[in-house]
Design a protein around this motif. Structure first.
Motif, PDB file in Angstrom:
ATOM      1  N   TYR A  70      44.251  57.984  44.760  1.00 41.34           N
ATOM      2  CA  TYR A  70      44.940  57.249  46.062  1.00 41.34           C
ATOM      3  C   TYR A  70      44.513  58.125  47.129  1.00 41.34           C
ATOM      4  O   TYR A  70      44.073  59.303  46.818  1.00 41.34           O
ATOM      5  CB  TYR A  70      46.005  56.824  45.907  1.00 41.34           C
ATOM      6  N   GLU A  72      44.529  60.974  50.032  1.00 36.52           N
ATOM      7  CA  GLU A  72      44.904  62.653  50.102  1.00 36.52           C
ATOM      8  C   GLU A  72      44.743  62.933  51.687  1.00 36.52           C
ATOM      9  O   GLU A  72      44.289  62.154  52.503  1.00 36.52           O
ATOM     10  CB  GLU A  72      43.789  63.397  49.629  1.00 36.52           C
ATOM     11  N   ASP A  74      43.629  65.669  54.784  1.00 33.89           N
ATOM     12  CA  ASP A  74      42.218  65.809  55.100  1.00 33.89           C
ATOM     13  C   ASP A  74      41.547  67.144  54.200  1.00 33.89           C
ATOM     14  O   ASP A  74      40.426  67.309  54.302  1.00 33.89           O
ATOM     15  CB  ASP A  74      41.777  66.083  56.546  1.00 33.89           C
ATOM     16  N   MET A  77      44.868  68.701  49.748  1.00 35.96           N
ATOM     17  CA  MET A  77      46.151  69.603  49.228  1.00 35.96           C
ATOM     18  C   MET A  77      47.235  68.659  48.580  1.00 35.96           C
ATOM     19  O   MET A  77      47.742  69.194  47.626  1.00 35.96           O
ATOM     20  CB  MET A  77      46.855  70.335  50.404  1.00 35.96           C
ATOM     21  N   ALA A 173      45.520  52.475  58.153  1.00 35.15           N
ATOM     22  CA  ALA A 173      44.581  53.295  57.266  1.00 35.15           C
ATOM     23  C   ALA A 173      44.830  54.571  58.149  1.00 35.15           C
ATOM     24  O   ALA A 173      44.650  54.709  59.278  1.00 35.15           O
ATOM     25  CB  ALA A 173      43.078  52.722  57.096  1.00 35.15           C
ATOM     26  N   PRO A 360      54.423  67.658  65.001  1.00 30.43           N
ATOM     27  CA  PRO A 360      53.367  66.667  64.725  1.00 30.43           C
ATOM     28  C   PRO A 360      52.502  66.978  63.575  1.00 30.43           C
ATOM     29  O   PRO A 360      52.303  68.201  63.298  1.00 30.43           O
ATOM     30  CB  PRO A 360      52.319  66.825  66.098  1.00 30.43           C
ATOM     31  N   GLY A 361      51.995  66.039  62.801  1.00 28.36           N
ATOM     32  CA  GLY A 361      51.336  66.556  61.544  1.00 28.36           C
ATOM     33  C   GLY A 361      49.928  66.450  62.006  1.00 28.36           C
ATOM     34  O   GLY A 361      49.410  66.230  63.397  1.00 28.36           O
ATOM     35  N   LYS A 364      46.745  60.935  61.449  1.00 22.69           N
ATOM     36  CA  LYS A 364      47.217  59.929  62.147  1.00 22.69           C
ATOM     37  C   LYS A 364      47.116  58.745  61.479  1.00 22.69           C
ATOM     38  O   LYS A 364      46.434  58.572  60.258  1.00 22.69           O
ATOM     39  CB  LYS A 364      45.912  59.770  63.251  1.00 22.69           C
TER      40      LYS A 364
HETATM   41  C1  EN5 Z   1      48.673  53.022  54.058  1.00 18.23           C
HETATM   42  N1  EN5 Z   1      49.944  52.666  53.849  1.00 18.23           N
HETATM   43  O1  EN5 Z   1      47.086  63.194  56.120  1.00 18.23           O
HETATM   44  C2  EN5 Z   1      48.760  54.634  54.348  1.00 18.23           C
HETATM   45  N2  EN5 Z   1      49.317  63.233  55.953  1.00 18.23           N
HETATM   46  O2  EN5 Z   1      50.334  64.435  59.210  1.00 18.23           O
HETATM   47  C3  EN5 Z   1      47.212  55.211  54.155  1.00 18.23           C
HETATM   48  N3  EN5 Z   1      50.053  66.431  57.077  1.00 18.23           N
HETATM   49  O3  EN5 Z   1      51.130  65.055  55.592  1.00 18.23           O
HETATM   50  C4  EN5 Z   1      46.933  56.131  55.457  1.00 18.23           C
HETATM   51  N4  EN5 Z   1      45.948  69.101  55.454  1.00 18.23           N
HETATM   52  O4  EN5 Z   1      50.792  67.837  59.013  1.00 18.23           O
HETATM   53  C5  EN5 Z   1      47.479  57.458  55.246  1.00 18.23           C
HETATM   54  N5  EN5 Z   1      52.009  69.521  57.781  1.00 18.23           N
HETATM   55  C6  EN5 Z   1      47.098  58.561  56.146  1.00 18.23           C
HETATM   56  C7  EN5 Z   1      47.554  59.842  56.089  1.00 18.23           C
HETATM   57  C8  EN5 Z   1      47.047  60.583  54.889  1.00 18.23           C
HETATM   58  C9  EN5 Z   1      48.082  61.796  54.426  1.00 18.23           C
HETATM   59  C10 EN5 Z   1      47.991  62.744  55.660  1.00 18.23           C
HETATM   60  C11 EN5 Z   1      49.478  64.123  57.200  1.00 18.23           C
HETATM   61  C12 EN5 Z   1      50.384  63.265  58.203  1.00 18.23           C
HETATM   62  C13 EN5 Z   1      50.346  65.424  56.171  1.00 18.23           C
HETATM   63  C14 EN5 Z   1      50.877  67.653  56.650  1.00 18.23           C
HETATM   64  C15 EN5 Z   1      50.306  68.589  55.630  1.00 18.23           C
HETATM   65  C16 EN5 Z   1      48.862  69.021  55.918  1.00 18.23           C
HETATM   66  C17 EN5 Z   1      48.345  69.759  55.057  1.00 18.23           C
HETATM   67  C18 EN5 Z   1      46.997  70.088  55.276  1.00 18.23           C
HETATM   68  C19 EN5 Z   1      51.265  68.323  57.714  1.00 18.23           C
HETATM   69  C20 EN5 Z   1      52.582  70.188  59.094  1.00 18.23           C
HETATM   70  C21 EN5 Z   1      53.879  70.099  58.920  1.00 18.23           C
HETATM   71  C22 EN5 Z   1      54.764  70.802  59.983  1.00 18.23           C
HETATM   72  C23 EN5 Z   1      56.137  70.915  59.707  1.00 18.23           C
HETATM   73  C24 EN5 Z   1      56.894  72.035  60.794  1.00 18.23           C
HETATM   74  C25 EN5 Z   1      56.671  71.323  62.136  1.00 18.23           C
HETATM   75  C26 EN5 Z   1      55.400  71.061  62.514  1.00 18.23           C
HETATM   76  C27 EN5 Z   1      54.613  70.466  61.335  1.00 18.23           C
END
Ligand code: EN5
Ligand code: NHW
Length: 388
Positions: A70, A72, A74, A77, A173, A360-361, A364
């Protein structure tokens, strides 16, 4: 550009902003007798199945497909790891149709290789309450990608939704498709910063040490709001009233009745958590907050296998400041050992994200409607809908 989506009744990029096209259904329903009676054709090595989630065996097969294939991020990880109990909850709300839990199996090995689901929901757009399907858990095994199986899955779920006389759908999505009704941003609040940094979910900020970071995200051990407690069954009528009134202000939002609230918001261990504020004087229910549990598998770490994440669900504050209510939600999540608390910038979430140290992550989330046009894209605060 979009060989499949160009053929579907969805807002097309070329029509964006065209004010001659009205909001509402794009095409009218067809008589049920004209809905295709047989399933769409699959490549001959595969067959359709309807997944019976009552069966532990079937539930495990679905769980294993999703756990390994399912969504992941981008950089590949992390991968969503919905639990079996979560899937049962997500897929069997009031009035669900078993026929909308659709699998594809290899005929020879009997292995489950693809999946898509729908559940029924009443969703309001402006003042129009529409019976819709919410489509989720579309998944094709990694080995079968880019063979145009997804369009067949989508057409088959559409057919089965039509057979129940439902002509609209909502879905979200991470990818851009024709055409988002809104594009939202994920925000993350570190609860266990050391682990998040260890596994690459977040990074040590510039001029920050680990000990300063841990201190920055520290939370008290107990909640501060008087009368804050877990939601119980007898709260369903009061929570329903609170939530219905609150959701009325958004342009797109679910139309929840008491049965929906009992299903979607009554606490279920490791699936959904809901808390409310009962006024110590009047015993009125004045505020409410909730989150659901969606861990992610950590794909490349020596030290850890899963990240325990809470996702903000529906929150309503009428007496307690929303900031304080959500701070209590963070405290509860921290006490329950979640590593991170995630939220979208929907509803009034922007009012607390920065103050409560969310960042912000890199992801999107795009929201879509099928066979329902919304001329003007919504700003995230105009959106009152959270899908799982
Ligand atoms: C349908 N129900 O990309 C869903 N998640 O930001 C399907 N990023 O976890 C659609 N890349 O930013 C799902 N850490 C679409 C989302 C798919 C999963 C996804 C993102 C959302 C995410 C994390 C980890 C990135 C790892 C490298 C991220 C930063 C956190 C940081 C914490 C401290 C303050 C600043 C931000
Ligand atoms: S979003 C999560 C979707 N799942 C994943 O990301 C899991 C990992 N990826 C995969 O399993 C939540 C595959 O990559 C998938 C695509 C299966 C995603 N939605 O088979 P092909 C949901 O579940 C289009 C819609 O070759 P693939 C919501 C793509 O644009 N369409 O690709 C689901 C292209 O069409 P185009 C998507 O990589 C909502 C075509 O698929 C999509 O092997 C479904 C390529 O197909 C996505 N997430 O498999 C719609 N990803 O026109 C419901 C790709 O561009 C609509 N595509 O050429 C409503 C139906 C009900 C109506 C009722 C009235």
């Amino acid at each position: 550009r979009h060989k499949f989506w160009e053929t579907q009744p969805v807002g097309q990029f070329k029509d964006r902003g065209d004010s001659s096209l009205p909001d509402g259904p794009i095409e009218p329903p067809t008589p049920l007798s004209e809905v295709k009676q047989e399933p769409y054709n699959l490549p001959s090595a595969y067959e359709w199945i309807t997944c019976d989630l009552d069966s532990d065996e079937m539930c495990s097969e679905v769980y294993n497909l999703l756990t390994n294939n399912y969504v992941e991020d981008d950089e590949n990880m992390f991968r969503f790891n919905y639990s079996k109990e979560f899937l049962r909850w997500a897929l069997r709300p009031p009035g669900y149709f078993r026929s909308w839990h659709i699998g594809v199996r290899a005929k020879s090995s009997k292995k489950l290789v693809a999946f898509i689901t729908g559940i029924p929901a009443r969703i309001r757009a402006h003042d129009d309450v529409v019976n819709m399907a919410e489509i989720n858990f579309l998944c094709v095994h990694k080995r079968l990608r880019s063979k145009r199986l997804a369009p067949v899955m989508i057409k088959e779920v559409t057919r089965r939704v039509h057979l129940e006389n439902i002509w609209q759908a909502a879905y979200t999505a991470g990818v851009v498709l024709p055409t988002p009704i809104s594009t939202c941003q994920y925000w993350h609040r570190s609860l266990n910063p050391k682990k998040l940094i260890d596994v690459g979910f977040s990074r040590l900020g510039a001029r920050m040490t680990m000990s300063r970071t841990i201190k920055l995200y520290k939370l008290p051990d107990s909640t501060v709001t008087e009368g804050f407690r877990k939601m119980e069954l007898h709260d369903v009528p009061a929570v329903t009233r609170l939530l219905r009134t609150y959701l009325n202000q958004f342009i797109v939002a679910p139309d929840f009745d008491e049965n929906d609230v009992e299903h979607w918001l009554l606490p279920k261990e490791d699936v959904v958590d809901s808390y409310l504020v009962e006024s110590p004087k009047t015993h009125e229910i004045t505020d409410f907050c909730s989150f659901y549990t969606l861990p992610s598998s950590i794909l490349g770490s020596q030290n850890y296998t899963t990240l325990k994440a809470a996702y903000s669900y529906y929150n309503v504050a009428t007496k307690t400041p929303l900031l304080q209510l959500m701070n209590d939600a963070l405290i509860v999540a921290k006490r329950k050992d979640y590593d991170v608390f995630n939220a979208l910038d929907v509803m009034q979430n922007e009012s607390f994200l920065k103050d409560l140290k969310f960042g912000p992550g890199d992801g999107k989330l795009h929201y879509y409607l099928y066979n329902y046009r919304i001329r003007q894209a919504l700003r995230p605060p105009e959106l009152g809908l959270v899908l799982l």
